[in-house]
Design a protein around this motif. Structure first.
Motif, PDB file in Angstrom:
ATOM      1  N   VAL A 145       0.894  -1.222   0.007  1.00 27.19           N
ATOM      2  CA  VAL A 145      -0.272   0.108  -0.030  1.00 27.19           C
ATOM      3  C   VAL A 145       0.713   1.099  -0.119  1.00 27.19           C
ATOM      4  N   SER A 146       1.947   1.477   0.879  1.00 21.42           N
ATOM      5  CA  SER A 146       2.637   2.491   0.964  1.00 21.42           C
ATOM      6  C   SER A 146       3.427   2.783  -0.199  1.00 21.42           C
ATOM      7  N   SER A 147       3.838   1.820  -1.077  1.00 21.79           N
ATOM      8  CA  SER A 147       4.724   1.800  -2.265  1.00 21.79           C
ATOM      9  C   SER A 147       3.781   2.338  -3.263  1.00 21.79           C
ATOM     10  N   ILE A 148       2.547   1.835  -3.331  1.00 19.19           N
ATOM     11  CA  ILE A 148       1.634   2.348  -4.626  1.00 19.19           C
ATOM     12  C   ILE A 148       1.416   3.766  -4.367  1.00 19.19           C
ATOM     13  N   ILE A 149       0.855   4.194  -3.067  1.00 19.77           N
ATOM     14  CA  ILE A 149       0.468   5.423  -3.078  1.00 19.77           C
ATOM     15  C   ILE A 149       1.543   6.508  -3.143  1.00 19.77           C
ATOM     16  N   LEU A 150       2.803   6.037  -2.377  1.00 19.73           N
ATOM     17  CA  LEU A 150       3.685   7.314  -2.515  1.00 19.73           C
ATOM     18  C   LEU A 150       4.338   7.169  -3.908  1.00 19.73           C
ATOM     19  N   LYS A 151       4.266   6.082  -4.772  1.00 21.93           N
ATOM     20  CA  LYS A 151       4.816   6.266  -6.021  1.00 21.93           C
ATOM     21  C   LYS A 151       3.798   7.202  -7.108  1.00 21.93           C
ATOM     22  N   LYS A 152       2.550   6.972  -6.711  1.00 19.47           N
ATOM     23  CA  LYS A 152       1.741   7.856  -7.446  1.00 19.47           C
ATOM     24  C   LYS A 152       1.737   9.337  -6.955  1.00 19.47           C
ATOM     25  N   GLN A 153       2.134   9.755  -5.789  1.00 19.83           N
ATOM     26  CA  GLN A 153       2.209  10.973  -5.453  1.00 19.83           C
ATOM     27  C   GLN A 153       3.551  11.381  -5.995  1.00 19.83           C
ATOM     28  N   THR A 154       4.764  10.852  -5.973  1.00 17.49           N
ATOM     29  CA  THR A 154       5.987  11.157  -6.425  1.00 17.49           C
ATOM     30  C   THR A 154       5.966  11.638  -7.908  1.00 17.49           C
ATOM     31  N   GLU A 155       5.380  10.485  -8.897  1.00 23.83           N
ATOM     32  CA  GLU A 155       5.018  10.703 -10.124  1.00 23.83           C
ATOM     33  C   GLU A 155       4.336  11.843 -10.624  1.00 23.83           C
ATOM     34  N   LYS A 156       3.242  12.067  -9.632  1.00 26.94           N
ATOM     35  CA  LYS A 156       2.650  13.079  -9.945  1.00 26.94           C
ATOM     36  C   LYS A 156       3.332  14.708  -9.899  1.00 26.94           C
ATOM     37  N   ILE A 216       7.090  18.692  15.089  1.00 26.99           N
ATOM     38  CA  ILE A 216       6.135  18.271  14.104  1.00 26.99           C
ATOM     39  C   ILE A 216       6.691  17.640  13.006  1.00 26.99           C
ATOM     40  N   SER A 217       8.115  17.934  12.769  1.00 26.63           N
ATOM     41  CA  SER A 217       8.571  17.309  11.672  1.00 26.63           C
ATOM     42  C   SER A 217       8.824  15.404  11.784  1.00 26.63           C
ATOM     43  N   GLN A 218       9.075  15.432  13.197  1.00 26.89           N
ATOM     44  CA  GLN A 218       9.114  13.764  13.502  1.00 26.89           C
ATOM     45  C   GLN A 218       7.953  13.175  13.401  1.00 26.89           C
ATOM     46  N   GLN A 219       6.878  13.954  13.086  1.00 20.55           N
ATOM     47  CA  GLN A 219       5.395  13.009  13.004  1.00 20.55           C
ATOM     48  C   GLN A 219       5.151  13.073  11.587  1.00 20.55           C
ATOM     49  N   VAL A 220       5.836  13.665  10.596  1.00 20.51           N
ATOM     50  CA  VAL A 220       5.452  13.906   9.361  1.00 20.51           C
ATOM     51  C   VAL A 220       5.254  12.655   8.517  1.00 20.51           C
ATOM     52  N   ASP A 221       6.276  11.690   8.733  1.00 19.01           N
ATOM     53  CA  ASP A 221       6.520  10.374   7.787  1.00 19.01           C
ATOM     54  C   ASP A 221       5.045   9.577   8.061  1.00 19.01           C
ATOM     55  N   ALA A 222       4.578   9.362   9.392  1.00 20.71           N
ATOM     56  CA  ALA A 222       3.571   8.664   9.687  1.00 20.71           C
ATOM     57  C   ALA A 222       2.296   9.276   9.455  1.00 20.71           C
ATOM     58  N   ALA A 223       2.158  10.474   9.502  1.00 24.48           N
ATOM     59  CA  ALA A 223       1.103  11.352   9.303  1.00 24.48           C
ATOM     60  C   ALA A 223       0.700  11.456   7.850  1.00 24.48           C
ATOM     61  N   VAL A 224       2.048  11.805   6.909  1.00 20.07           N
ATOM     62  CA  VAL A 224       1.640  11.878   5.460  1.00 20.07           C
ATOM     63  C   VAL A 224       0.889  10.441   5.018  1.00 20.07           C
ATOM     64  N   PHE A 225       1.742   9.509   5.562  1.00 19.84           N
ATOM     65  CA  PHE A 225       1.087   8.172   4.893  1.00 19.84           C
ATOM     66  C   PHE A 225      -0.194   8.023   5.363  1.00 19.84           C
ATOM     67  N   GLU A 226      -0.778   8.249   6.607  1.00 17.71           N
ATOM     68  CA  GLU A 226      -1.954   7.929   7.041  1.00 17.71           C
ATOM     69  C   GLU A 226      -2.904   8.690   6.207  1.00 17.71           C
ATOM     70  N   VAL A 227      -2.539  10.041   6.080  1.00 17.81           N
ATOM     71  CA  VAL A 227      -3.435  11.013   5.013  1.00 17.81           C
ATOM     72  C   VAL A 227      -3.840  10.419   3.876  1.00 17.81           C
ATOM     73  N   LEU A 228      -2.490   9.934   2.980  1.00 14.85           N
ATOM     74  CA  LEU A 228      -2.745   9.396   1.650  1.00 14.85           C
ATOM     75  C   LEU A 228      -3.419   8.235   1.648  1.00 14.85           C
ATOM     76  N   LYS A 229      -3.326   7.196   2.826  1.00 16.44           N
ATOM     77  CA  LYS A 229      -4.056   6.295   2.801  1.00 16.44           C
ATOM     78  C   LYS A 229      -5.494   6.449   3.089  1.00 16.44           C
ATOM     79  N   LYS A 230      -6.183   7.289   4.024  1.00 12.70           N
ATOM     80  CA  LYS A 230      -7.306   7.655   4.085  1.00 12.70           C
ATOM     81  C   LYS A 230      -7.715   8.209   2.912  1.00 12.70           C
TER      82      LYS A 230
END
Length: 699
Positions: free
Chosen positions: A94-105, A673-687
């Motif tokens: 899931v992480s690989s697919i959603i992050l790849k779509k964002q980076t390609e965009k 705040i930056s320390q929370q970015v990694d997990a927070a970004v993934f959760e937002v994209l996942k939702k």
């Protein structure tokens, strides 16, 4: 070993969440067949992520590969570990697919020079794991570069595919880092934020309060109505979003654990084995024939033995037999074969000859003897290793580095730890014929070689049959939920509950491998009794499906039992609040209110907004928030807290000194705040991604 073998044997400890799926494919080149026979063409998707389908074939291959990695580290996998691997593989996918779509965009890429740097100059953790010396942990750049060059000329094309997979993974990992860094760079804290945070942490308040707990309201005064349930449900509807469908079932387990007679029989067997071990003249053969666990008998230092043995074997004489004793579900007996003073670690080098390429074992041994003679007569060991060696160490002159006991196979280990510094020897192992030179032996400590024979304590067929018959008898008398409950009470059985079980859950309390039971639950209808007896560990299980909660916002009926304690508290709050409002009407001080409420006035000093805890009571966010917004010396209205109803009076506020270093506070807040970015970004994209999870159909 050639380069391919080198790559396989340089895999470090897997961190499933941290590394991508592609790297796992690189480490395990031989893809395990994914077995699609039981799946029809219309059911080949494990799921869908943001419009991209995830095929069973690809996903199962990744699961198998990750499982193999775990087996290398853990020895074997139980059902809980297998579920863990499946879950983490899914999260990776899931992480690989959603992050790849964002980076390609966004058009994020990695250039050729940057990729070269990530592979060979400043290698990523994945690359280091593959091409680092296992003894020293140092990255071997030359071996990595040579492997990459060999990939272009590999006739099978397999090594090329592995490098393509590795490079794709490294590139995507780097692109993901760039994406996360872009988000982190967008984190901004202004001066007002910094000042608010400073005040929240340093402004003090002193106040007094009168408090009554919800639990102080007698049950006789608590009359819960349907309107109360509905009121609470509507106010808290956001809490009842079910991320996936869940099932609840009741079950009874008929225990087939070893009986007293099984234990007595096992003791008789181990006593006979103990006598046999005492008389044995070939302990290795005796262990191989009689032990349930077949492990090589090797020298071990203090702390490596079973605790029961560790305290006796290092002070015993050769031939001493200890036991029988019980440990980890088995009866065991142990015999001290030998003890000696041995080096703690050894530095050695070797030349490995492959009998299959030398024309057979005899020719390989003859060649090894010739190399041994050349070395003893002054020939350059490193040069001979580079010329004749067949494993990766040949590129380093046969150097194996410095290693402790347990790092090598038993026969190789015995040779180098029992030999002497400077000794050159020839030995044969399952890997081939070795010419070994012991360069250095470091330290010394006592080691022992202990033979252990174990016999697992397991239920007899009679015990299992009796438990199964009880389960069969129970099942034959129930066909619905009411009959299930009636027979549980009639037979005095312990009814257990599998509450809100998810589709891919693998275990339940007391049932480690409950996957088949969970599969049944997701195929059954509410009220169905299991049409089979589930054999789980040492238990036979019969179940009845009692509830189905769909994905999405649950209905009031679905959560009614769950929210009952909270609804009761809601009603208690109404009763208490009415009492407070009656007794605060016309009161000019907390003392008057306390007297009427049968409570006390409690003083509190030096409370800060950032730590909303009322000493001796609880964390009360709503109450402390109200206190910091109040005017001093005024009696407040009744406030509903988490533990009860409060009325308070603020005595004073103490403001801190003006903020002297706004920049420092801003930096600290931005860092947090930056320390929370990694997990927070993934959760937002996942939702935001439309994710369909069909794993329960396959696992």
């Amino acid at each position: 070993m050639g380069i391919m073998g080198f790559l396989r044997n340089r895999a470090g400890v897997i961190i499933v969440v941290a590394i991508g799926v592609a790297i796992v494919a690189f480490l395990l080149s031989d893809a395990i067949r994914s077995g699609q026979g039981f799946i029809s063409d219309s059911r080949t998707e494990v799921g869908e992520v943001a419009g991209e389908s995830v095929s069973y074939k690809d996903f199962n291959q990744r699961v198998d590969q990750n499982s193999q990695q775990f087996k290398q580290q853990m020895g074997s996998l139980n059902s809980q570990m297998t579920s863990y691997v499946v879950e983490n593989t899914w999260n990776q996918t899931v992480s690989s697919i959603i992050l790849k779509k964002q980076t390609e965009k966004l058009g994020l890429t990695v250039g050729e020079e940057e990729l070269f740097d990530l592979l060979f100059n400043n290698p990523t953790q994945q690359v280091k794991q593959i091409f680092s010396n296992p003894q020293t942990g140092v990255f071997d750049r030359s071996t990595a570069i040579n492997s990459r060059k060999s990939a272009d000329t590999d006739p099978s094309g397999q090594l090329k595919q592995q490098w393509v997979a590795l490079e794709d993974n490294v590139q995507q990992q780097r692109v993901n880092e760039k994406y996360i860094n872009l988000v982190k760079n967008g984190v901004y804290v202004n001066s007002l934020d910094a000042k608010d945070d400073y005040n929240n942490r340093n402004k003090l308040v002193n106040f007094e309060y009168v408090f009554k707990e919800y639990a102080s309201v007698p049950d006789a005064q608590v009359n819960i109505t349907d309107a109360d349930y509905k009121e609470y449900y509507e106010q808290n509807k956001y809490k009842f979003k079910n991320p996936t469908e869940t099932r609840t079932f009741d079950y009874v387990a008929f225990d087939a654990a070893p009986s007293k007679q099984d234990t007595l029989d096992a003791k008789v067997k181990i006593d006979k084995i103990a006598e046999g071990l005492k008389a044995s003249t070939n302990d290795s053969l005796f262990v191989a024939i009689n032990a349930d666990t077949k492990t090589p008998i090797v020298y071990q230092k203090k702390g490596q033995l079973d605790p029961a043995l560790d305290s006796v074997m290092f002070n015993a004489n050769k031939g001493f037999v200890y036991g029988p004793y019980f440990s980890n579900g088995s009866y065991k007996v142990a015999k001290l074969i030998d003890s000696r003073i041995s080096p703690d670690s050894v530095k050695a080098r070797h030349i490995l000859l492959n009998p299959s390429t030398e024309g057979g074992m005899d020719k390989a041994k003859a060649k090894a003897d010739s190399l041994k003679n050349l070395i003893q007569n002054g020939a350059d060991f490193a040069a001979l290793a580079a010329k004749y060696g067949t494993d990766a160490s040949k590129d380093k002159g046969g150097d194996l580095g410095t290693f402790a006991r347990g790092a090598m196979i038993p026969k190789f280990e015995d040779a180098v730890f029992n030999g002497t510094t400077g000794q050159v020897m020839v030995i044969t192992t399952q890997y081939g014929v070795h010419v070994i030179e012991i360069e250095k032996q470091i330290g010394s400590s006592k080691v022992v070689k202990v033979a252990v024979v174990d016999k697992s304590l397991v239920p007899s067929s009679k015990t299992e049959q009796e438990a199964y018959q009880k389960a069969q008898s129970f099942l034959s008398n129930v066909s619905n939920e009411k009959q299930f409950d009636d027979n549980v009470k009639k037979e005095g059985l312990n009814k257990l509950v599998g509450a809100d079980v998810t589709p891919i859950q693998g275990s339940l309390p007391g049932l480690d491998d409950a996957r088949n039971l969970v599969r049944w639950a997701f195929k059954a209808d509410k009220g169905d009794v299991s049409n089979e007896i589930f054999d789980i560990g040492e238990k036979y299980v019969v179940a009845v499906l009692t509830a189905i909660k769909p994905e999405g916002t649950l209905s009031l009926e679905d959560v009614k039992k769950q929210i009952e304690p909270d609804v009761k508290r809601l009603v208690q709050a109404k009763v208490l609040k009415a009492q407070f409002e009656k007794n605060t009407n016309g009161a000019t001080s907390l003392a008057q209110i306390a007297q009427k409420m049968g409570a006390q006035v409690v003083p509190v000093e030096n409370i800060v907004f950032a730590n909303p805890v009322i000493p001796g009571v609880a964390q009360e966010n709503k109450v402390i928030g109200s206190v910091f917004g109040a005017q001093p010396n005024k009696v407040s209205k009744p406030i509903e807290g988490d533990r009860g109803i409060y009325v308070y009076t603020v005595k004073s506020f103490t403001s801190p000194a003006p903020l002297a270093n706004t920049l420092k506070v801003k930096e600290q807040m931005e860092q947090a705040i930056s320390q929370q970015v990694d997990a927070a970004v993934f959760e937002v994209l996942k939702k935001k991604a439309n994710i369909k999870d069909n794993r329960a159909n396959f696992y």
